[in-house]
Design a protein around this motif. Structure first.
Motif, short mmCIF file in Angstrom:
data_model
loop_
_atom_site.label_atom_id
_atom_site.label_comp_id
_atom_site.label_asym_id
_atom_site.label_seq_id
_atom_site.Cartn_x
_atom_site.Cartn_y
_atom_site.Cartn_z
N UNK A 127 -40.10 21.56 -47.45
CA UNK A 127 -39.91 22.95 -47.03
C UNK A 127 -38.43 23.28 -46.98
N UNK A 128 -38.16 24.59 -46.95
CA UNK A 128 -36.82 25.12 -46.66
C UNK A 128 -36.93 25.99 -45.42
N UNK A 129 -36.18 25.68 -44.38
CA UNK A 129 -36.26 26.42 -43.13
C UNK A 129 -35.59 27.78 -43.25
N UNK A 130 -35.96 28.67 -42.34
CA UNK A 130 -35.41 30.02 -42.32
C UNK A 130 -34.04 30.03 -41.64
N UNK A 131 -33.17 30.93 -42.14
CA UNK A 131 -31.90 31.22 -41.49
C UNK A 131 -31.90 32.58 -40.81
N UNK A 132 -33.05 33.25 -40.82
CA UNK A 132 -33.13 34.62 -40.33
C UNK A 132 -33.24 34.68 -38.82
N UNK A 133 -32.59 35.66 -38.23
CA UNK A 133 -32.51 35.82 -36.78
C UNK A 133 -33.89 35.83 -36.14
N UNK A 134 -34.05 35.02 -35.10
CA UNK A 134 -35.27 35.00 -34.31
C UNK A 134 -36.41 34.22 -34.92
N UNK A 135 -36.20 33.54 -36.05
CA UNK A 135 -37.30 32.86 -36.74
C UNK A 135 -37.37 31.37 -36.41
N UNK A 136 -38.56 30.81 -36.58
CA UNK A 136 -38.81 29.38 -36.44
C UNK A 136 -39.80 28.97 -37.51
N UNK A 137 -39.49 27.88 -38.20
CA UNK A 137 -40.44 27.27 -39.14
C UNK A 137 -41.02 26.03 -38.47
N UNK A 138 -42.34 25.85 -38.58
CA UNK A 138 -43.00 24.72 -37.93
C UNK A 138 -44.07 24.13 -38.84
N UNK A 139 -44.33 22.84 -38.65
CA UNK A 139 -45.46 22.15 -39.30
C UNK A 139 -46.16 21.33 -38.23
N UNK A 140 -47.46 21.55 -38.10
CA UNK A 140 -48.26 20.88 -37.08
C UNK A 140 -49.54 20.32 -37.69
N UNK A 141 -50.00 19.24 -37.12
CA UNK A 141 -51.36 18.74 -37.32
C UNK A 141 -52.09 18.93 -36.01
N UNK A 142 -53.12 19.76 -35.98
CA UNK A 142 -53.78 20.12 -34.72
C UNK A 142 -55.25 19.73 -34.74
N UNK A 143 -55.74 19.26 -33.60
CA UNK A 143 -57.15 18.91 -33.50
C UNK A 143 -58.06 20.10 -33.75
N UNK A 144 -59.09 19.89 -34.55
CA UNK A 144 -59.98 21.01 -34.90
C UNK A 144 -60.80 21.47 -33.70
N UNK A 145 -61.07 20.58 -32.74
CA UNK A 145 -61.92 20.84 -31.58
C UNK A 145 -63.37 21.12 -31.96
N UNK A 146 -63.72 20.83 -33.19
CA UNK A 146 -65.08 21.08 -33.68
C UNK A 146 -66.08 20.14 -33.01
N UNK A 147 -65.72 18.88 -32.82
CA UNK A 147 -66.62 17.90 -32.23
C UNK A 147 -66.58 17.92 -30.72
N UNK A 148 -65.40 18.25 -30.16
CA UNK A 148 -65.24 18.25 -28.71
C UNK A 148 -64.02 19.09 -28.36
N UNK A 149 -64.09 19.79 -27.23
CA UNK A 149 -62.94 20.56 -26.76
C UNK A 149 -61.78 19.64 -26.36
#
Length: 275
Positions: A127-149
């Motif tokens: 990726x190339x991160x942003x230089x623009x005011x107020x911005x944030x670039x993020x990459x996450x792996x998040x639990x689907x919660x499909x099987x359990x909360x």
């Protein structure tokens, strides 16, 4: 780039990745990506991503007329790609990434889609991160919660504020967030990297029974003994946090996605994080 004491990442697996995109096609591959940010918690006009495809990859955009993701969260605008969807019915509190404590409720029921949701594996994100005011670039792996909360843990590969990007050094946050998974312990770290990440760089997460490792440009930046041992979606997000910038000529605000690769590895005990 050298990060003292943490060492080098292992090489990628020798076999082809099960998930790969270099964004060279004329259209977004709908077999790989959903171009909405957590659409079940809001409405399609607010969750839909803005982006362009070109010779250098995909450019995520925040446009001047882009609405806030939810009125309750204003000011907050986001363009996101993710590799899955899950929600309960309208009015319920079941859905992927219940990341806020103020009572998220499903507003748009979404059909379940698991485009890429491994329980363990490796992902390389260029990726190339942003230089623009107020911005944030993020990459996450998040639990689907499909099987359990409970399956709500998150591997934060990186969060990069535009204000923290420098020509020689960039500060980024990475680590693990437990959210509603009491089996995990939140542990986030701010790392200083001798890089200008507004130019393309590759970040890596490797997770499984031996724990979780996060790296950048082949060097390990964080090790953790835990891992979320359940299906995870990949999310790539460009946020604008705070009031809109005046004048409108400050827009679009952008960040670049260049190549994403993922390898699955099935955990021997899915649903059970490492101690």
């Amino acid at each position: 780039m050298m990060i003292p004491g943490l060492g080098r990442l292992p090489d990628p697996p020798s076999h082809d990745p099960g998930f790969e995109d270099d964004f060279t096609a004329r259209q977004l591959d709908e077999n790989l990506w959903i171009d909405h940010y957590l659409p079940h918690w809001t409405t399609p006009d607010r969750s839909r991503a803005r982006y362009d495809l070109g010779d250098s990859g995909l450019r995520l955009r925040i446009d001047a007329d882009q609405p806030d993701w939810r009125a309750e969260d204003a000011p907050l605008r986001v363009s996101n790609l993710q590799t899955g969807l899950f929600s309960g019915p309208v009015g319920s509190r079941r859905g992927t990434h219940r990341h806020r404590p103020d009572g998220l409720v499903v507003r748009t029921e979404t059909a379940e889609r698991l485009l890429w949701a491994p329980t363990a594996g490796r992902v390389d994100v260029t990726v190339s991160a942003s230089l623009d005011e107020g911005c944030m670039l993020a990459a996450w792996l998040v639990g689907t919660e499909r099987l359990s909360e409970r399956d709500s843990g998150e591997i934060c590969i990186f969060e990069i504020d535009a204000a923290a990007v420098g020509g020689r050094t960039t500060h980024a946050r990475c680590g693990l967030k437990a959210h509603s998974d009491e089996r995990l312990v939140t542990g986030m770290t701010e790392v200083a990297l001798p890089l200008d990440v507004s130019k393309p760089h590759t970040w890596t997460a490797i997770w499984g029974p031996s724990g979780t490792v996060i790296g950048c440009e082949g060097q390990i930046v964080k090790r953790m003994p835990q891992y979320p041992g359940y299906p995870l979606f990949l999310m790539l997000d460009l946020f604008e946090l705070g009031p809109r910038t005046a004048p409108d000529t400050a827009y679009p605000k952008t960040a670049g996605l260049h190549r994403e690769r993922g390898w699955d590895a099935v955990s021997p005990t899915p649903g059970t994080p490492c101690p």
